[in-house]
Motif scaffolding. Sequence first.
Motif, mmCIF file in Angstrom:
data_model
loop_
_atom_site.group_PDB
_atom_site.id
_atom_site.type_symbol
_atom_site.label_atom_id
_atom_site.label_comp_id
_atom_site.label_asym_id
_atom_site.label_seq_id
_atom_site.Cartn_x
_atom_site.Cartn_y
_atom_site.Cartn_z
ATOM 1 N N ARG A 205 0.834 -1.203 0.000
ATOM 2 C CA ARG A 205 0.000 0.000 0.000
ATOM 3 C C ARG A 205 0.865 1.249 0.000
ATOM 4 N N CYS B 63 -6.692 -6.010 3.786
ATOM 5 C CA CYS B 63 -5.861 -7.026 3.146
ATOM 6 C C CYS B 63 -6.687 -8.080 2.435
ATOM 7 N N LYS C 41 -8.547 -7.028 -0.653
ATOM 8 C CA LYS C 41 -7.644 -6.885 -1.792
ATOM 9 C C LYS C 41 -7.302 -8.233 -2.419
ATOM 10 N N ILE D 299 -0.871 -12.641 4.720
ATOM 11 C CA ILE D 299 -1.178 -11.404 5.449
ATOM 12 C C ILE D 299 0.054 -10.959 6.225
ATOM 13 N N TYR E 186 2.525 -9.384 3.900
ATOM 14 C CA TYR E 186 2.041 -8.117 3.369
ATOM 15 C C TYR E 186 2.136 -7.012 4.404
ATOM 16 N N LEU E 187 1.694 -7.306 5.636
ATOM 17 C CA LEU E 187 1.672 -6.277 6.681
ATOM 18 C C LEU E 187 2.980 -6.202 7.461
#
Lengths: 141, 141
Positions: free
Chosen positions: A2, B39, B42, B51, B54-55
């Motif tokens: 993001r 998340c 998306k 997850i 990604y985070l």
Amino acid sequence: MRETLFHQQLQFTRSFKKKLNEKLSTVGLFHSQWLLIYCMKKQQPVTLVEISNYLDVEKPTISRTVKRLEEQGLIEEVPSLDKREKRMHLTRKGEESYEEAQRIVTHFETGLMKEISDQDIETTLRTIQSLREKLYEEEIN
Amino acid sequence: MRETLFHQQLQFTRSFKKKLNEKLSTVGLFHSQWLLIYCMKKQQPVTLVEISNYLDVEKPTISRTVKRLEEQGLIEEVPSLDKREKRMHLTRKGEESYEEAQRIVTHFETGLMKEISDQDIETTLRTIQSLREKLYEEEIN
DNA sequence: CGAAAATAGTTACCTAGATAACTATATACC
DNA sequence: GGTATATAGTTATCTAGGTAACTATTTTCG
């Protein structure tokens, strides 16, 4: 990933704290404990409310961390006229931890900022400060 | 108030999360839960490890938050060939929460950025990203 | 094929943020 | 002077981050 500014900020501070905690573990401190010690070094003796205002962290959180630092023998209470307050200052051991931690933090931070122009640092700092002000105004509404 | 960029960053993200939590409480979500839902919206269905990557948050933390969202009926498991993984997607209720939260978050963020020049936003974003990269390089050493 | 290594997730246990509700002391003010 | 209010700190309880150590699968590879 993001692209939002806010998302990047959150991710950055998470990684930053994680990394700094690692570095500070050699002194037996966590990042948040370091902030408290830093605070006390700057103004001694200091009350929990003063720390709370300075760091903008709620009292119970400060209270808990202070307790831990006391148990580690890094800070201790100083008698006060106002029996409500708890004025604290660094012990000898606390002063030593401060010195060590200060070196680690400075080294870490300057390492990160190296290669970033003063111009950009300045703009970023100014932007974040105005975002903070904006948040504070929101507070009032 | 300490003038360091890093100190300002930490203070800002603390206030930011606090304020966003307040706003999101009207939808019954916390900021971190929102990130997970974001998340999933998306990429559905998604595994905990995806997850986590990604985070950039550790697995146990994701695991716990996922459990809470499941209990709230916002997400649910989807059968997977790999019996190790837990693939999740948003339920109907979860999709609705997403829509509501999205509006709140967008409104909050644009409100904050209003009055800050695109130029400054851009510089700040770029600076933070290169600080993140720097942190990541540190990781390797 | 079968054993070793890798991967996905969970559990237990730390620290650190928050709020709400409480106690104890100090201050204000009628 | 005595009561009401304000202030300092604590306790209980919540979410959210982390690490270490574990189980259960899947993959790798000899």
